[in-house]
Design a protein around this motif. Structure first.
Motif, PDB file in Angstrom:
ATOM      1  N   CYS A 140       0.903  -0.978  -0.091  1.00 11.70           N
ATOM      2  CA  CYS A 140      -0.277  -0.200  -0.026  1.00 11.70           C
ATOM      3  C   CYS A 140       0.828   1.175  -0.130  1.00 11.70           C
ATOM      4  O   CYS A 140       2.102   1.179   0.511  1.00 11.70           O
ATOM      5  N   MET A 159     -17.665   1.388   1.983  1.00 11.42           N
ATOM      6  CA  MET A 159     -15.580   0.803   1.375  1.00 11.42           C
ATOM      7  C   MET A 159     -16.193  -0.013  -0.244  1.00 11.42           C
ATOM      8  O   MET A 159     -16.537  -0.099  -0.579  1.00 11.42           O
ATOM      9  N   TYR A 160     -15.168   0.381  -1.071  1.00 12.52           N
ATOM     10  CA  TYR A 160     -14.716   0.104  -2.212  1.00 12.52           C
ATOM     11  C   TYR A 160     -13.304  -0.766  -2.105  1.00 12.52           C
ATOM     12  O   TYR A 160     -12.317  -1.344  -0.636  1.00 12.52           O
ATOM     13  N   ASP A 177      -9.566  -2.665  -4.376  1.00 14.61           N
ATOM     14  CA  ASP A 177      -9.239  -1.799  -5.204  1.00 14.61           C
ATOM     15  C   ASP A 177      -8.525  -3.779  -6.323  1.00 14.61           C
ATOM     16  O   ASP A 177      -8.793  -4.500  -5.562  1.00 14.61           O
ATOM     17  N   GLU A 218      -6.358   2.806  -7.983  1.00 14.54           N
ATOM     18  CA  GLU A 218      -6.968   3.626  -6.979  1.00 14.54           C
ATOM     19  C   GLU A 218      -8.017   3.448  -7.987  1.00 14.54           C
ATOM     20  O   GLU A 218      -8.817   4.070  -7.555  1.00 14.54           O
ATOM     21  N   THR A 233      -3.904   0.909   7.826  1.00 13.53           N
ATOM     22  CA  THR A 233      -2.960   1.828   7.668  1.00 13.53           C
ATOM     23  C   THR A 233      -4.194   3.757   8.173  1.00 13.53           C
ATOM     24  O   THR A 233      -4.773   3.748   8.369  1.00 13.53           O
ATOM     25  N   ASP A 274      -4.231   6.109   6.736  1.00 12.74           N
ATOM     26  CA  ASP A 274      -4.800   6.817   5.545  1.00 12.74           C
ATOM     27  C   ASP A 274      -6.166   6.282   5.181  1.00 12.74           C
ATOM     28  O   ASP A 274      -7.094   6.071   4.699  1.00 12.74           O
ATOM     29  N   CYS A 315      -7.136   2.896   6.036  1.00 13.69           N
ATOM     30  CA  CYS A 315      -7.885   1.763   5.156  1.00 13.69           C
ATOM     31  C   CYS A 315      -7.317   0.278   6.015  1.00 13.69           C
ATOM     32  O   CYS A 315      -6.645  -0.232   6.554  1.00 13.69           O
ATOM     33  N   HIS A 333      -6.804  -3.292   4.702  1.00  6.62           N
ATOM     34  CA  HIS A 333      -6.276  -4.681   3.968  1.00  6.62           C
ATOM     35  C   HIS A 333      -6.839  -6.306   4.332  1.00  6.62           C
ATOM     36  O   HIS A 333      -5.982  -6.003   5.406  1.00  6.62           O
ATOM     37  N   LYS A 354     -10.078  -3.973   0.080  1.00  6.76           N
ATOM     38  CA  LYS A 354      -9.569  -2.541   0.789  1.00  6.76           C
ATOM     39  C   LYS A 354     -11.155  -2.456   1.634  1.00  6.76           C
ATOM     40  O   LYS A 354     -12.453  -2.115   0.416  1.00  6.76           O
ATOM     41  N   GLN A 370     -12.405   1.140   2.575  1.00  6.05           N
ATOM     42  CA  GLN A 370     -12.412   2.997   3.254  1.00  6.05           C
ATOM     43  C   GLN A 370     -13.387   3.288   4.520  1.00  6.05           C
ATOM     44  O   GLN A 370     -14.142   3.223   4.031  1.00  6.05           O
TER      45      GLN A 370
END
Length: 743
Positions: free
Chosen positions: A357, A399-400, A402, A409, A443, A445, A447, A449, A465, A467
């Motif tokens: 990441c 959430m999204y 990847d 992204e 993380t 930012d 996220c 994982h 992932k 978010q």
């Protein structure tokens, strides 16, 4: 000091009678520190809290107070050591008595019968780890003046001559308890007689205050007192049981073996009782202080070369798969997050090390898998649903997911998101009847994982992932749920769907922390979750999903809790930038133990260069903790690792821990900070061949032996037993190291 030196010193003092002696002059600077503290207290009292100097004065007072405590401790140790040297000089044949860890406790003149032999006058000296038995004889000539102060231990002992007869370690001595209850009955009778005599003495005083004639009553009380005193004397004269302490010990003689006996007769029953209590207490303290655990065996040192200049370990967690034991180790430099997979079988080896990441990885945890198709119990699902509706919990941002590449992204919409989720779950179920465990990484930012623990990180397959709205500070799994703490103070709770797949699209959230003081750490317990918010621990009930209690571990809000371990009924923790280990009771929340790790770390750094040692000691702090087999491992900023046996803490405890557990240094450590500590249980198959009557192998039997490994990650590697500076590879700051110990 020699006798000539003492005489010269006394002569000089007489010649300068109006001046201070050297000892008095040397102590003068130290005597000023209490005055400094009093002065600062007065200044603080008359300084307004809004004044810019107020905080500076408080800090100065704290430092002066800490220095005074250190001076007092050092002075006490010096006095105790000098006392041991004095005793060593008075007992003929006694050597090597004065050691820093030994303390003098008491001495007495007694009568001893050795191995059922005749009684002889002897002297006992009890120390924290030793019992000395000496011969005793009064010195001839009473006019000799003692060179020590009147009333001191040495001045009292110098009236006799002592010769060492036996030197017995306390760990080899046991008290022989009476087989019947006659002794207890006699002691109870003595206590009753003593209490009755005290009561009659009070009656005598009251009779004397009567205004009417009381001679007859006075005679009756006097007769009763005389009778009780006679009975008490008769009981106390039976000293064979009341005043006798029987001991057994391992023979100290070279040509003998086995257990020998010793009968000690004290002057009275009271003295015998006090000696037995002191002896028993010393044995208990010794058992705690001299922990017999073997030194942890280091089994491997694994260097991790830095692919970027600032990469440092941040966290690690072992996988939960029985047939594939690995430890996932995270590195970050603020710009990228790197994941290294350490395989433990057949031998420790890093199988992959890849960037996953574009942010700092702050936390990682293992989440167990379940059988495919297994659903939650309806009661749990309904209860969880009711709880969410009743607490008006808000949804997180969608959430999204990847793609398989960690650098892409491209964000997907909700419909595509659901499709990808179902495909991922289906792929994970195709491998067998059981879904594998997963690894959740959080993380900076915001996220999460998620990987299958069996994934090949290089191909980055099956990664999800999630978010969220703020940085992920901590992730823990407890009783079927995954709890995620965010930097905005929220606590996100993930649960499984009825088909046993994780519902990552709609977690529930609670505001347990705040934006200024979020939940930095979480520690799971039985239906509880310890949520660390600054210096406050909030007890979160996982059934009601609410905070049921809280307490503060510090009066200074600027010192948050850094490390926390829950063991039994003890909550062990350390604050930011401190070398103090604290323990709070998990039920009463009272501080029951406080241990300074600095002396143990300083002891391990004796072979280091003076400048390095002073630097590490000046900024020493606890950086990591983990428990393994009732042993607490402590990592420090100096790179030194310590172990401490965890004491038993009962569920109901009204006082503090009396005997402090010992801190033992681990010979190997890191050049710089210990960044993380983790523990993994490794099953090892043991094959035992069997032979038939002809001596040929017939068949083999296998058994699973579980071995515990403790793994530390930190800057460099160093063996503190050696001062050899030629080990360049181990001391390079550019090389991170994983160290593995067999516990």
């Amino acid at each position: 000091m020699s006798r000539e030196g003492v005489d010269r010193h006394q002569q000089t003092a007489r010649q300068h009678s109006g001046k201070l002696a050297l000892d008095s002059l040397l102590i003068k600077p130290i005597q000023k520190f209490p005055k400094y503290e009093l002065l600062l207290q007065r200044l603080i009292k008359h300084t307004d809290e809004t004044h810019p100097d107020h905080d500076i004065l408080l800090e100065a007072q704290r430092k002066i107070h800490d220095l005074l405590v250190k001076i007092n401790c050092t002075e006490k140790e010096a006095v105790e050591l000098e006392q041991l040297r004095e005793i060593e000089g008075l007992v003929d044949g006694l050597l090597d008595l004065a050691t820093p860890e030994r303390q003098y406790l008491r001495h007495d003149a007694v009568t001893i019968s050795y191995c059922s032999g005749p009684r002889k006058e002897r002297a006992l000296f009890l120390f924290s780890d030793l019992l000395l038995i000496t011969g005793i004889k009064r010195r001839s000539g009473t006019g000799k003046k003692s060179s020590t102060c009147q009333g001191s231990l040495t001045s009292n002992l110098e009236a006799h001559k002592y010769k060492l007869l036996m030197r017995l370690p306390l760990e080899d001595i046991e008290i022989v308890r009476p087989k019947d209850d006659s002794y207890q009955k006699m002691m109870l009778e003595v206590d009753n007689l003593t209490e009755d005599i005290a009561t009659l003495n009070q009656v005598t005083d009251l009779v004397a205050k009567l205004h009417c004639g009381h001679s007859a009553l006075e005679d009756v009380v006097k007769d009763m007192l005389g009778s009780l005193h006679k009975q008490l004397n008769e009981q106390q004269n039976t000293e064979s049981q009341l005043s006798c302490l029987d001991l057994t010990f391992q023979s100290p003689h070279f040509f003998r073996s086995g257990t020998e006996s010793l009968s000690i007769i004290f002057p009275n029953a009271e003295k015998r009782t006090t000696w037995e209590e002191a002896f028993t207490e010393s044995k208990q303290k010794l058992a705690m202080s001299s922990d017999r655990r073997p030194i942890p065996e280091i089994v491997a040192t694994v260097p991790i070369r830095k692919t970027r200049a600032g990469l440092q370990f941040t966290c690690a967690a072992p996988t939960l798969e029985e047939n594939r034991k690995e430890v996932w180790v995270c590195n970050s430099d603020g710009y990228v997050g790197q994941l290294c997979v350490l395989s433990l079988t057949p031998e420790p080896n890093v199988t992959s090390c890849n960037g996953v990441c574009s942010a700092r990885i702050l936390c990682i945890t293992s989440v167990p898998g379940v059988k495919a198709g297994q659903s939650m119990s309806p009661s749990r699902s309904k209860k969880s649903g009711r709880t969410r509706r009743s607490r008006n919990q808000r949804r997180l941002k969608p959430m999204y997911f990847d793609s398989s590449s960690s650098t892409e992204e491209d964000m997907r919409g909700p419909s595509e998101e659901r499709q990808t989720s179902s495909e991922t779950d289906r792929c994970s179920e195709e491998g067998g009847d059981r879904q594998p465990s997963t690894m959740w990484l959080g993380t900076e930012d915001g996220c999460i994982h998620v990987y299958n623990s069996t994934d090949n990180i290089r191909t980055k397959k099956n990664k999800i992932k999630v978010q969220l709205g703020a940085a992920i500070l901590c992730i823990v799994y407890s009783e079927g749920r995954v709890y995620v703490s965010l930097a905005n103070g929220d606590l996100a709770i993930f649960e499984r769907d009825p088909n046993a797949s994780w519902n990552t699209s709609s977690p529930s959230t609670l505001s347990v922390g705040s934006l200024s003081i979020p939940i930095s750490k979480m520690v799971p317990g039985a239906r509880k979750l310890l949520c660390i918010c600054g210096c406050v621990i909030k007890i979160f009930n996982t059934d009601s999903l609410s905070v049921e209690n809280s307490f503060s571990a510090s009066n200074d809000a600027n010192k948050p809790i850094i490390c926390t371990i829950l063991n039994g009924h003890g909550i062990w923790l350390s604050l930011q930038n401190t070398a103090i280990l604290k323990c709070y009771h998990a039920t009463t929340f009272e501080l029951i133990c406080e241990i300074n790790v600095a002396p143990a770390v300083t002891k391990m750094l004796t072979s280091c260069d003076d400048i390095i040692r002073q630097h590490k000691a000046a900024c020493l702090r606890i950086t990591a903790m983990v428990t393994c087999k009732d042993l607490l491992w402590i990592g420090t900023s100096a790179g030194v690792l310590l172990t401490m046996p965890l004491p038993h803490i009962p569920s109901k405890m009204s006082s503090k821990v009396v005997v402090m557990p010992p801190l033992n240094g681990v010979p190997q450590g890191h050049t710089g900070h210990v960044r993380f500590l983790t523990c993994v249980e490794l099953p090892i198959p043991e094959v035992t061949p069997k032979k038939n009557w002809k001596g040929k192998e017939k068949r083999s039997t296998s058994a699973i032996i579980k071995k515990n490994l403790v793994i530390s990650g930190g800057d460099g590697f160093e063996d503190f037993r050696s001062s050899n500076l030629s080990e360049v590879a181990g001391r390079e700051d550019s090389t991170n190291h994983l160290l593995l110990w067999n516990v």
